[in-house]
Design an enzyme around this catalytic site. Structure first.
Site, PDB file in Angstrom:
ATOM      1  N   ASP A  77       0.811  -1.222   0.000  1.00  0.00           N
ATOM      2  CA  ASP A  77       0.000   0.000   0.000  1.00  0.00           C
ATOM      3  C   ASP A  77       0.847   1.277   0.000  1.00  0.00           C
ATOM      4  OD1 ASP A  77       1.029  -0.215   2.496  1.00  0.00           O
ATOM      5  OD2 ASP A  77      -0.865  -0.105   3.581  1.00  0.00           O
ATOM      6  N   ARG A 269      -4.640   4.698   6.130  1.00  0.00           N
ATOM      7  CA  ARG A 269      -4.847   4.455   4.699  1.00  0.00           C
ATOM      8  C   ARG A 269      -5.708   5.538   4.061  1.00  0.00           C
ATOM      9  NH1 ARG A 269      -4.124  -0.927   2.855  1.00  0.00           N
ATOM     10  NH2 ARG A 269      -5.163  -0.083   1.021  1.00  0.00           N
ATOM     11  N   TYR A 278       0.282  -4.031  10.877  1.00  0.00           N
ATOM     12  CA  TYR A 278       1.220  -5.156  10.756  1.00  0.00           C
ATOM     13  C   TYR A 278       1.458  -5.670  12.169  1.00  0.00           C
ATOM     14  CZ  TYR A 278       2.399  -4.084   5.904  1.00  0.00           C
ATOM     15  OH  TYR A 278       2.354  -3.899   4.551  1.00  0.00           O
ATOM     16  N   PRO A 361       7.590  -6.907   4.330  1.00  0.00           N
ATOM     17  CA  PRO A 361       6.777  -5.764   3.883  1.00  0.00           C
ATOM     18  C   PRO A 361       7.049  -4.484   4.659  1.00  0.00           C
ATOM     19  CG  PRO A 361       5.475  -7.161   5.314  1.00  0.00           C
ATOM     20  CD  PRO A 361       6.824  -7.822   5.185  1.00  0.00           C
TER      21      PRO A 361
HETATM   22  C1  LIG Z   1      -0.301 -12.313  -0.148  1.00  0.00           C
HETATM   23  C2  LIG Z   1       0.618 -11.143  -0.284  1.00  0.00           C
HETATM   24  C3  LIG Z   1       0.599 -10.162   0.673  1.00  0.00           C
HETATM   25  C4  LIG Z   1       1.436  -9.069   0.570  1.00  0.00           C
HETATM   26  N1  LIG Z   1       1.380  -8.122   1.522  1.00  0.00           N
HETATM   27  C5  LIG Z   1       2.178  -7.058   1.426  1.00  0.00           C
HETATM   28  C6  LIG Z   1       2.131  -6.068   2.377  1.00  0.00           C
HETATM   29  O1  LIG Z   1       1.384  -6.172   3.332  1.00  0.00           O
HETATM   30  N2  LIG Z   1       2.951  -4.990   2.234  1.00  0.00           N
HETATM   31  C7  LIG Z   1       3.833  -4.886   1.194  1.00  0.00           C
HETATM   32  O2  LIG Z   1       4.560  -3.877   1.080  1.00  0.00           O
HETATM   33  N3  LIG Z   1       3.899  -5.831   0.260  1.00  0.00           N
HETATM   34  C8  LIG Z   1       3.101  -6.908   0.352  1.00  0.00           C
HETATM   35  N4  LIG Z   1       3.160  -7.854  -0.587  1.00  0.00           N
HETATM   36  C9  LIG Z   1       4.208  -7.743  -1.602  1.00  0.00           C
HETATM   37  C10 LIG Z   1       3.833  -6.874  -2.774  1.00  0.00           C
HETATM   38  O3  LIG Z   1       2.508  -7.068  -3.122  1.00  0.00           O
HETATM   39  C11 LIG Z   1       4.792  -7.286  -3.861  1.00  0.00           C
HETATM   40  O4  LIG Z   1       6.111  -6.928  -3.471  1.00  0.00           O
HETATM   41  C12 LIG Z   1       4.496  -6.672  -5.195  1.00  0.00           C
HETATM   42  O5  LIG Z   1       3.191  -6.909  -5.569  1.00  0.00           O
HETATM   43  C13 LIG Z   1       5.454  -7.292  -6.204  1.00  0.00           C
HETATM   44  O6  LIG Z   1       5.005  -7.029  -7.469  1.00  0.00           O
HETATM   45  P1  LIG Z   1       5.302  -8.009  -8.682  1.00  0.00           P
HETATM   46  O7  LIG Z   1       4.670  -7.359  -9.846  1.00  0.00           O
HETATM   47  O8  LIG Z   1       6.717  -8.345  -8.738  1.00  0.00           O
HETATM   48  O9  LIG Z   1       4.585  -9.394  -8.343  1.00  0.00           O
HETATM   49  P2  LIG Z   1       3.121  -9.744  -7.841  1.00  0.00           P
HETATM   50  O10 LIG Z   1       2.378  -8.550  -7.417  1.00  0.00           O
HETATM   51  O11 LIG Z   1       3.267 -10.862  -6.902  1.00  0.00           O
HETATM   52  O12 LIG Z   1       2.393 -10.270  -9.152  1.00  0.00           O
HETATM   53  C14 LIG Z   1       2.684 -11.512  -9.727  1.00  0.00           C
HETATM   54  C15 LIG Z   1       1.524 -11.892 -10.629  1.00  0.00           C
HETATM   55  O13 LIG Z   1       1.905 -13.047 -11.381  1.00  0.00           O
HETATM   56  C16 LIG Z   1       0.815 -13.926 -11.462  1.00  0.00           C
HETATM   57  N5  LIG Z   1       1.357 -15.284 -11.680  1.00  0.00           N
HETATM   58  C17 LIG Z   1       2.142 -15.987 -10.838  1.00  0.00           C
HETATM   59  N6  LIG Z   1       2.459 -17.196 -11.393  1.00  0.00           N
HETATM   60  C18 LIG Z   1       1.859 -17.223 -12.604  1.00  0.00           C
HETATM   61  C19 LIG Z   1       1.796 -18.191 -13.643  1.00  0.00           C
HETATM   62  N7  LIG Z   1       2.446 -19.362 -13.555  1.00  0.00           N
HETATM   63  N8  LIG Z   1       1.069 -17.918 -14.737  1.00  0.00           N
HETATM   64  C20 LIG Z   1       0.405 -16.732 -14.853  1.00  0.00           C
HETATM   65  N9  LIG Z   1       0.436 -15.766 -13.887  1.00  0.00           N
HETATM   66  C21 LIG Z   1       1.147 -16.011 -12.797  1.00  0.00           C
HETATM   67  C22 LIG Z   1       0.103 -13.754 -10.132  1.00  0.00           C
HETATM   68  O14 LIG Z   1      -1.253 -14.150 -10.249  1.00  0.00           O
HETATM   69  C23 LIG Z   1       0.279 -12.263  -9.854  1.00  0.00           C
HETATM   70  O15 LIG Z   1      -0.811 -11.511 -10.335  1.00  0.00           O
HETATM   71  C24 LIG Z   1       2.332  -8.963  -0.516  1.00  0.00           C
HETATM   72  C25 LIG Z   1       2.354  -9.956  -1.477  1.00  0.00           C
HETATM   73  C26 LIG Z   1       1.514 -11.047  -1.385  1.00  0.00           C
HETATM   74  C27 LIG Z   1       1.569 -12.080  -2.455  1.00  0.00           C
END
Ligand SMILES: Cc1cc2nc3c(=O)[nH]c(=O)nc-3n(C[C@H](O)[C@H](O)[C@H](O)COP(=O)(O)OP(=O)(O)OC[C@H]3O[C@@H](n4cnc5c(N)ncnc54)[C@H](O)[C@@H]3O)c2cc1C
Length: 644
Positions: A77, A269, A278, A361
Site C-alpha cells: 500500500d 490508509r 502489521y 513488507p
Molecule cells: C499475499 C501477499 C501479501 C502481501 N502483503 C504485502 C504487504 O502487506 N505490504 C507490502 O509492502 N507488500 C506486500 N506484498 C508484496 C507486494 O505485493 C509485492 O512486493 C508486489 O506486488 C510485487 O510485485 P510483482 O509485480 O513483482 O509481483 P506480484 O504482485 O506478486 O504479481 C505476480 C503476478 O503473477 C501472477 N502469476 C504468478 N504465477 C503465474 C503463472 N504461472 N502464470 C500466470 N500468472 C502467474 C500472479 O497471479 C500475480 O498476479 C504482498 C504480497 C503477497 C503475495
C-alpha cells in the site's frame, strides 16, 4: 477525498462509495500465436512493463495472468516518492496524489516506564522523506495503482489489455535462436483456468519474455535461475481494518512496542477511515510457510488489542488480511544468460519484481522496487525492438537493477532486526526489545533509499561524465533527474522540468545556459544549439529517422538565466516546426524563476552552465560542459544505431 465510511469498497475512488463497483474482468480472448514481448504476471512490475510498451504501436505485446481478473484487495500500500514520479511519467500522478493518504509524520510508542503494561508515546517526528521530491510518500491500495496503469494501457494507441485466467505451465528458450534478434526463441504454454476454457492449453511464441510472475516465478524457474539468501522466515499478520479507537495517533504512522506482547506497526490508509496493521507473529519453524500459520483475523485483532493496552480497538470490519512471511532472497541473475556473459550476448528472458527479490513488507519496498525494475527495462527493450539501439543495451538491465535489489535486501535485513521483537531466523543477536530510536535513525539514514530518490545506477556507458559533477552539484549522475521549476519563455507558465520526461522512450538533453545571452552567436549556448541542429556528428541528426519530428528520439530543452528572452530571437531548433502542418513547438525554452532559481536549487554553475543528458527512465546519464560537442556525440554513438 473520503471514502469507505460504510465499509471498504474496491474500485475507482473517483466514483462515490454507494455506486462504486470493482474493476470488471475483461472478456476472455484467445492468446496470440506470436508476439514481440510476452509478459507473465499483472502485478506492479508486469503492468508497468505493459504500460510502457503500450506506448509503441510497432511492438506487439501480450500480458497474461492466471488470476481471473485485476487485484481488488490488500498487498502493498506504500507508494514511494519515486513511484509517484514514475506515475507522473505515465501522466497518472494526479489521481495517486489526490487519493492517497499523505505520509507526513511518524510516532513511536514504547512501554510506559511508570506502568510497563501500558504503552506511551515517546516522540513524534516529521517523515524523513519530506523535501526529497515534489511528491510525498503516499498510501493507497495496490489494486488502485494497478487500475491506473490498466486505464493508461487501455487508453494508449495500442489499447493493450491483459489476458486473465491463463497459467504459465511451461516455458522454453531455444538457445540456438537467442542471438538472432528477429527470431522467436521463446515458447510458452498456458493452461486456461476459466470455466469455459478449462483443460485447454495455448502456446505463444515470443521474441522476448519478461517474468513478473511473483515470488514463485515459473519464468525464473524455467530459466534455471537460483534464488540466493534466506528462505527461513518470520511471519507478520497484516490486516486492513475499519475501527474506532481511543489511541490518539491512529491517523499517523506508528511503531508500537509493548512490554510482553510484541510489536505492531500501523499505517493510516486512503479515504480517512481505513487503517493497516502489521502485527508481529512468532518465528516460523524450519521448512514452514506463512500458510502453515493457523491463525485467523480474530487472532490478529486479539493480539493487537493486547499490544495497544490501555487503548481500545473496536474493529468494525476487516477489509483484507493475510499472514505474510519474511525472507530475504535475490535471484542470482536477472536474465537468462549465464553469469559473466559478455554484454554482446543478447538476453531474451528477464525476471523483474518479486520474481527476483523478496523481503519483508515493513519498509514498503516490494511494489516500490518492482515497478522501477520494469521502468528500467521497458524503454531499453522498446528501443532495441524499434532498431534505435544496439541489443547490448539489454545487458545493462541486470547489473543496474540487481545492485538496487541487493541494497534492498541489506536494508530490509537491518530493518527486520530493528522492528522484530524476537530474533528473525538467521539473526543471532539476542535483541529482545524494539529500539524505536534505532528505527528512527535508520529511517533518517535510509530516507533517500526508502523514498527511491537516491537509487543510482553504476557508472557505465549509459551513466558517464562523473568528472563534470561539479557543474551541477544538485543533479547526481546515475540518480533520477530531480525535478525543479522554471518559467516557460513563450507563455510564462511555471513548469516542473522533471515532468517533461515522459515514459515515451525518448532521451532528453537539458541545456542550462551560461552567463552570456543565448542570442549572442559567440555564446557557448548558441554554439551548442547550432551543433545539435546542423553538425554532421549531431546525435539528434544521426539518430532521428529522416522525416520524423526533430524531437522524436532526442528531445532538447533549454533553460537560461536571462529573463528577457523572446522565442523569435532564439534559434529555430528551440521552437521546431513539427507534425503534418509544421506547427511550431513553443514549450522547449525556459528561464530561471526569480526567488525559486533552478540554478541555485540544483547547484548549476552560473558562469559555465552545463548540459544534462537524461535517460528515458528519468535517470541522469551524463553531465557535460556546454562546449563538449564531441563528448556528447560520443556518448550516444556507443549504443545508438544510425537511422536512414
Ligand atoms: C499475499 C501477499 C501479501 C502481501 N502483503 C504485502 C504487504 O502487506 N505490504 C507490502 O509492502 N507488500 C506486500 N506484498 C508484496 C507486494 O505485493 C509485492 O512486493 C508486489 O506486488 C510485487 O510485485 P510483482 O509485480 O513483482 O509481483 P506480484 O504482485 O506478486 O504479481 C505476480 C503476478 O503473477 C501472477 N502469476 C504468478 N504465477 C503465474 C503463472 N504461472 N502464470 C500466470 N500468472 C502467474 C500472479 O497471479 C500475480 O498476479 C504482498 C504480497 C503477497 C503475495
Amino acid at each position: 477525498m473520503q471514502y469507505h465510511l460504510n465499509g471498504f469498497k474496491p474500485g475507482n475512488y473517483e466514483v462515490p462509495d454507494e455506486v462504486r463497483e470493482p474493476y470488471p474482468n475483461p472478456p476472455i480472448e484467445d492468446l496470440p500465436d506470436e508476439v514481440d514481448v510476452l509478459i507473465v504476471g499483472t502485478g506492479p512490475a508486469g503492468l508497468t512493463m505493459a504500460r510502457q510498451l503500450s506506448e509503441f504501436p510497432d511492438i506487439k505485446t501480450c500480458i497474461v495472468d492466471m488470476a481471473a481478473g485485476p487485484l481488488l484487495f490488500g498487498r502493498a500500500d506504500g507508494i514511494s516518492c519515486r513511484t509517484m514520479e514514475i506515475m507522473e511519467a505515465f501522466n497518472s500522478s494526479e489521481m495517486v496524489v489526490k487519493e492517497t493518504y499523505q505520509l507526513k509524520q511518524n510516532t513511536f510508542w514504547e512501554p510506559d516506564e511508570a506502568n510497563p503494561e501500558n504503552i506511551k508515546r515517546t516522540h513524534k517526528v516529521a517523515d524523513a522523506r519530506a523535501g526529497l521530491s515534489e511528491f510525498t510518500h503516499g498510501i493507497v491500495n495496490q489494486a488502485r495503482l494497478h487500475e491506473l496503469l490498466l486505464d493508461g494501457m487501455e487508453r494508449s494507441v495500442t489499447h493493450l489489455r491483459p489476458h486473465y485466467s491463463r497459467e504459465l505451465v511451461e516455458m522454453t528458450i531455444d538457445d540456438s535462436l537467442t542471438q538472432d534478434l528477429e527470431a522467436y526463441p521463446i515458447t510458452a504454454t498456458f493452461k486456461c483456468c476459466d470455466d469455459e476454457g478449462a483443460g485447454k492449453t495455448e502456446t505463444v511464441k515470443a521474441r522476448f519474455v519478461v517474468g513478473t510472475d511473483g515470488a514463485r516465478s515459473k519464468v525464473r524457474k524455467s530459466m534455471e535461475i537460483p534464488l540466493l539468501g534466506d528462505s527461513a522466515n518470520k511471519a507478520w499478520g497484516v490486516m486492513d481494518i475499519l475501527l474506532n479507537t481511543d489511541f490518539p495517533d491512529i491517523r499517523i504512522k506508528s511503531f508500537i512496542q509493548s512490554k510482553n506482547h510484541g510489536a505492531v506497526m500501523t499505517i493510516p490508509r486512503e479515504g480517512g477511515y481505513l487503517c493497516r496493521f502489521y502485527v508481529e507473529l512468532d518465528l516460523l519453524g524450519k521448512d514452514k510457510r506463512a500458510s502453515d500459520v493457523k491463525l485467523t483475523e480474530q487472532d490478529l485483532i486479539a493480539k493487537a488489542q493486547k499490544i495497544f493496552h490501555p487503548y481500545t480497538l473496536d474493529v468494525k470490519e476487516v477489509a483484507w488480511w493475510s499472514i505474510y512471511e519474511v525472507g530475504q532472497r535475490i535471484a542470482e541473475r536477472f536474465d537468462n544468460r549465464p553469469v559473466d556473459s559478455p554484454e554482446e550476448v543478447i538476453p531474451r528472458g528477464f525476471v523483474a519484481g518479486d520474481a527476483c527479490h523478496t523481503h519483508s513488507p515493513k519498509g514498503g519496498w516490494g511494489l516500490n522496487t518492482s515497478l522501477p525494475d520494469t521502468f528500467n527495462l521497458g524503454w531499453k527493450l522498446a528501443s532495441v525492438l524499434q532498431g534505435k539501439c544496439h541489443p547490448k543495451l539489454l545487458s545493462t538491465y541486470g547489473p543496474e537493477r540487481r545492485k538496487v535489489a541487493q541494497q534492498l535486501i541489506d536494508a530490509d535485513r537491518e530493518l527486520s532486526r530493528l522492528v522484530a521483537t524476537r530474533p528473525t531466523a538467521g539473526d543471532d543477536s539476542d535483541q529482545a526489545k524494539v529500539d524505536t530510536a534505532k528505527i528512527e535513525a535508520f529511517m533518517k539514514r535510509q530516507s533517500g533509499f526508502v523514498a527511491g530518490t537516491s537509487i543510482e545506477y553504476f557508472p557505465s556507458y549509459i551513466c558517464t561524465g562523473q568528472e563534470n559533477q561539479h557543474l551541477a552539484t544538485g543533479y547526481h549522475i546515475g540518480q533520477r533527474f530531480h525535478s525543479a521549476e522554471a518559467t516557460r519563455v513563450a507563455d510564462g507558465r511555471v513548469q516542473h522540468l522533471g515532468h517533461l520526461v515522459k515514459a515515451d522512450g525518448r532521451w532528453r538533453i537539458f541545456l542550462f545556459g551560461d552567463k552570456q545571452t543565448p542570442t549572442d552567436t559567440s555564446s557557448e549556448a548558441y554554439k551548442f544549439i547550432d551543433f545539435l541542429a546542423s553538425d554532421a556528428s549531431s546525435p539528434v541528426l544521426k539518430y532521428t529517422p529522416k522525416g520524423a519530428d526533430i524531437d522524436s528520439v532526442i528531445d532538447t530543452y533549454a533553460v537560461f538565466q536571462q529573463q528577457d528572452l523572446s522565442m523569435q530571437d532564439l534559434p529555430d531548433y528551440l521552437w521546431p516546426a513539427k507534425g503534418k502542418y509544421g506547427l511550431r513547438d513553443y514549450e522547449k525554452v525556459f528561464h530561471a524563476e526569480e526567488g525559486n532559481d533552478i540554478y541555485d536549487l540544483r547547484g548549476i554553475d552560473r558562469s559555465q552552465g552545463c548540459v544534462v543528458i537524461v535517460r528515458p527512465d528519468q535517470h541522469i546519464a551524463a553531465i557535460l560542459p556546454v562546449s563538449a560537442h564531441e563528448e556528447l556525440a560520443k556518448f550516444f554513438d556507443v549504443f545508438m544505431i544510425e537511422q536512414e
